[in-house]
Design a protein around this motif. Structure first.
Motif, PDB file in Angstrom:
ATOM      1  N   TRP A 111       3.598  23.071  85.036  1.00 17.30           N
ATOM      2  CA  TRP A 111       2.308  23.252  84.359  1.00 17.30           C
ATOM      3  C   TRP A 111       2.432  23.963  83.011  1.00 17.30           C
ATOM      4  CZ3 TRP A 111      -1.596  20.436  84.476  1.00 17.30           C
ATOM      5  CH2 TRP A 111      -2.827  20.856  83.959  1.00 17.30           C
ATOM      6  N   PRO A 112       3.291  24.955  82.853  1.00 21.91           N
ATOM      7  CA  PRO A 112       3.441  25.559  81.521  1.00 21.91           C
ATOM      8  C   PRO A 112       3.828  24.544  80.444  1.00 21.91           C
ATOM      9  CG  PRO A 112       4.423  26.987  83.172  1.00 21.91           C
ATOM     10  CD  PRO A 112       4.062  25.715  83.875  1.00 21.91           C
ATOM     11  N   ILE A 113       4.600  23.512  80.833  1.00 20.80           N
ATOM     12  CA  ILE A 113       4.958  22.471  79.858  1.00 20.80           C
ATOM     13  C   ILE A 113       3.699  21.736  79.403  1.00 20.80           C
ATOM     14  CG2 ILE A 113       6.345  20.409  79.455  1.00 20.80           C
ATOM     15  CD1 ILE A 113       8.220  21.293  81.639  1.00 20.80           C
ATOM     16  N   MET A 114       2.809  21.458  80.345  1.00 17.76           N
ATOM     17  CA  MET A 114       1.577  20.746  80.006  1.00 17.76           C
ATOM     18  C   MET A 114       0.696  21.583  79.075  1.00 17.76           C
ATOM     19  SD  MET A 114       1.992  17.846  81.500  1.00 17.76           S
ATOM     20  CE  MET A 114       3.696  18.130  80.971  1.00 17.76           C
ATOM     21  N   LEU A 115       0.639  22.896  79.323  1.00 16.96           N
ATOM     22  CA  LEU A 115      -0.159  23.770  78.457  1.00 16.96           C
ATOM     23  C   LEU A 115       0.419  23.799  77.041  1.00 16.96           C
ATOM     24  CD1 LEU A 115      -0.829  26.768  80.881  1.00 16.96           C
ATOM     25  CD2 LEU A 115      -2.382  24.897  80.274  1.00 16.96           C
ATOM     26  N   GLU A 116       1.738  23.854  76.942  1.00 20.28           N
ATOM     27  CA  GLU A 116       2.364  23.866  75.616  1.00 20.28           C
ATOM     28  C   GLU A 116       2.208  22.510  74.932  1.00 20.28           C
ATOM     29  OE1 GLU A 116       6.149  25.673  75.074  1.00 20.28           O
ATOM     30  OE2 GLU A 116       5.910  27.016  76.795  1.00 20.28           O
ATOM     31  N   ALA A 117       2.232  21.424  75.709  1.00 18.00           N
ATOM     32  CA  ALA A 117       2.016  20.102  75.128  1.00 18.00           C
ATOM     33  C   ALA A 117       0.600  19.986  74.566  1.00 18.00           C
ATOM     34  CB  ALA A 117       2.263  19.022  76.172  1.00 18.00           C
ATOM     35  N   MET A 118      -0.395  20.510  75.306  1.00 20.40           N
ATOM     36  CA  MET A 118      -1.768  20.475  74.828  1.00 20.40           C
ATOM     37  C   MET A 118      -1.904  21.264  73.532  1.00 20.40           C
ATOM     38  SD  MET A 118      -4.802  19.195  75.878  1.00 20.40           S
ATOM     39  CE  MET A 118      -4.984  18.619  74.191  1.00 20.40           C
ATOM     40  N   ALA A 119      -1.266  22.425  73.477  1.00 20.38           N
ATOM     41  CA  ALA A 119      -1.298  23.230  72.253  1.00 20.38           C
ATOM     42  C   ALA A 119      -0.606  22.492  71.104  1.00 20.38           C
ATOM     43  CB  ALA A 119      -0.612  24.581  72.503  1.00 20.38           C
ATOM     44  N   PHE A 120       0.451  21.767  71.416  1.00 16.18           N
ATOM     45  CA  PHE A 120       1.170  20.973  70.409  1.00 16.18           C
ATOM     46  C   PHE A 120       0.254  19.905  69.811  1.00 16.18           C
ATOM     47  CE2 PHE A 120       3.679  17.095  69.600  1.00 16.18           C
ATOM     48  CZ  PHE A 120       4.534  17.543  68.610  1.00 16.18           C
ATOM     49  N   PHE A 121      -0.514  19.209  70.672  1.00 15.72           N
ATOM     50  CA  PHE A 121      -1.423  18.175  70.183  1.00 15.72           C
ATOM     51  C   PHE A 121      -2.589  18.784  69.406  1.00 15.72           C
ATOM     52  CE2 PHE A 121       0.191  15.841  74.088  1.00 15.72           C
ATOM     53  CZ  PHE A 121       1.149  15.153  73.358  1.00 15.72           C
ATOM     54  N   ASP A 122      -3.045  19.949  69.832  1.00 13.07           N
ATOM     55  CA  ASP A 122      -4.104  20.636  69.077  1.00 13.07           C
ATOM     56  C   ASP A 122      -3.632  20.948  67.663  1.00 13.07           C
ATOM     57  OD1 ASP A 122      -5.819  20.555  71.232  1.00 13.07           O
ATOM     58  OD2 ASP A 122      -5.390  22.597  71.913  1.00 13.07           O
ATOM     59  N   ARG A 123      -2.383  21.396  67.540  1.00 15.65           N
ATOM     60  CA  ARG A 123      -1.840  21.688  66.199  1.00 15.65           C
ATOM     61  C   ARG A 123      -1.728  20.421  65.365  1.00 15.65           C
ATOM     62  NH1 ARG A 123       1.493  25.108  69.227  1.00 15.65           N
ATOM     63  NH2 ARG A 123       3.211  23.603  69.150  1.00 15.65           N
ATOM     64  N   LEU A 124      -1.309  19.321  65.985  1.00 20.56           N
ATOM     65  CA  LEU A 124      -1.216  18.054  65.253  1.00 20.56           C
ATOM     66  C   LEU A 124      -2.581  17.631  64.719  1.00 20.56           C
ATOM     67  CD1 LEU A 124       1.203  15.800  67.367  1.00 20.56           C
ATOM     68  CD2 LEU A 124       1.702  17.052  65.265  1.00 20.56           C
ATOM     69  N   ARG A 125      -3.624  17.776  65.572  1.00 22.40           N
ATOM     70  CA  ARG A 125      -4.973  17.409  65.135  1.00 22.40           C
ATOM     71  C   ARG A 125      -5.456  18.314  64.009  1.00 22.40           C
ATOM     72  NH1 ARG A 125      -5.640  15.803  70.647  1.00 22.40           N
ATOM     73  NH2 ARG A 125      -5.967  17.931  71.329  1.00 22.40           N
ATOM     74  N   GLU A 126      -5.160  19.597  64.106  1.00 20.56           N
ATOM     75  CA  GLU A 126      -5.568  20.529  63.065  1.00 20.56           C
ATOM     76  C   GLU A 126      -4.851  20.228  61.756  1.00 20.56           C
ATOM     77  OE1 GLU A 126      -7.722  23.296  61.200  1.00 20.56           O
ATOM     78  OE2 GLU A 126      -8.016  22.616  63.265  1.00 20.56           O
ATOM     79  N   ASP A 127      -3.566  19.924  61.845  1.00 18.43           N
ATOM     80  CA  ASP A 127      -2.810  19.565  60.641  1.00 18.43           C
ATOM     81  C   ASP A 127      -3.374  18.300  60.004  1.00 18.43           C
ATOM     82  OD1 ASP A 127      -1.193  21.733  61.067  1.00 18.43           O
ATOM     83  OD2 ASP A 127       0.473  20.588  61.933  1.00 18.43           O
TER      84      ASP A 127
END
Length: 360
Positions: free
Chosen positions: A331-347
């Motif tokens: 599950w920690p991998i999934m949380l970090e993946a979600m944060a990764f996609f959030d950063r991509l969208r913000e960028d």
């Protein structure tokens, strides 16, 4: 969910209606001029992307799609009715290839996107168009033109955010079951997964992403071994790759297809070679290493074994030690993946805003 990711169909546009040979016939006008109307245009065939579809399985049962023919022209300068277009829905992510030329006609990547694949024939001209000073009563009209016909190959490339890759039996199916509601077949032998599987990972309400379990790759996949090229294509649209590796491979067994007994570092390098052969851009994608099946090692040896693999590879990016079977560390991998996609969208938003500012 199982995906049927390739199908071949025939699309046939409607023929144009024939032009009419007709003459005006009214009381007190015995020698009226030509008044034959034009034929209607034939209907065209369109493909439309629909996000509610996720498989091409329907095209295994229906393979011919025919649009309506245009009606013939009539007297009194009446034009024939145009044939209705035929709209065929396909999943978002469908690539359309002309079988005869092997040319890619289109790539439907957005919901509602339309692609004209067969244009209807033009209606024929009626005899009213052929009247001249030397031919006051022409008996000539043109037939409608035939509609286009094509044989198409539909290829579905998954539009997943995360792609799982690795050798057969690395635990990808178990991993996707651990983090999503997908329920692919899981067994302790290679090549359990024969079709790509999709799962939706819901981190919290209105925050989710799609993860794809790609069938296991083997050496030679880039050249088509083990249907490798069909599976590698699904990774091309993903934004993040999770590279699963069996950290505790069983001793080599010739009956296993030769995928067991390979050291974890050797597994990683073999997959990297296949990615680079198929498409160097795949190797350049963000890729996190997931060392799986930690439960097969004594607890006191796990961290040292994982670090040894990382050191041997000289791995610089993120890595994780997990047990997908016990849902430990997944599950920690999934949380970090979600944060990764959030950063991509913000960028992406910042880049759009900057581009808009320059344009103004």
């Amino acid at each position: 969910m199982k995906l049927v990711d390739e199908a071949e169909i025939q699309v046939i546009a409607g023929n144009g209606g024939n032009g009419c040979v007709g003459f005006r016939r009214e009381k007190f006008i015995p020698l009226g001029g030509p008044d034959g109307g034009d034929g209607g245009d034939g209907g065209s065939v369109w493909l439309v992307a629909d996000e509610n579809l996720n498989t091409l399985v329907d095209f295994r049962h229906q393979k011919i799609f025919r649009a309506q023919r245009g009606e013939n022209g009539m007297g009194r300068q009446m034009y024939g009715k145009a044939g209705e277009d035929l709209v065929v829905t396909v999943p978002v992510g469908t690539v359309v290839v002309n079988v005869e030329t092997d040319e890619v006609i289109g790539d439907l990547t957005r919901h509602g996107e339309r692609l004209l694949v067969a244009k209807g024939g033009k209606g024929g001209l009626g005899n009213m168009h052929f009247k001249s000073s030397v031919n006051r009563a022409p008996r000539k009209a043109l037939p409608g033109l035939p509609g286009e016909q094509r044989t198409l190959r539909l290829e579905l490339k998954l539009l997943a955010d995360v792609g799982l890759l690795g050798f057969p039996n690395a635990g990808k199916s178990t991993f996707i079951r651990a983090v999503s509601a997908a329920t692919p077949k899981v067994a302790d032998y290679p090549f359990t997964t024969l079709y790509p599987n999709l799962g939706v990972v819901s981190v919290e309400p209105h925050r989710s992403f799609v993860i794809a379990d790609i069938p296991g790759l083997i050496e030679g996949a880039a050249e088509g071994a083990g249907l490798g090229t069909q599976f590698l294509k699904h990774l091309q649209r993903t934004r993040l790759l999770l590279h699963l590796v069996d950290i505790a491979p069983m001793p080599y067994d010739s009956g296993s297809g030769g995928v067991e007994g390979v050291s974890p570092a050797a597994q990683v390098r073999a997959i990297e070679r296949e990615l680079e052969k198929h498409d160097p851009a795949l190797l350049a994608k963000p890729r996190w290493l997931v060392l799986n099946k930690a439960d097969l090692l004594p607890e006191e040896e796990r961290q040292a074994a994982a670090q040894a693999v990382i050191d041997e590879l000289g791995w610089q990016d993120r890595w994780y030690l997990v047990s997908a079977l016990g849902r430990e560390g997944t599950w920690p991998i999934m949380l970090e993946a979600m944060a990764f996609f959030d950063r991509l969208r913000e960028d992406a938003r910042e880049a759009d805003a900057a581009a808009g500012g320059r344009g103004g």
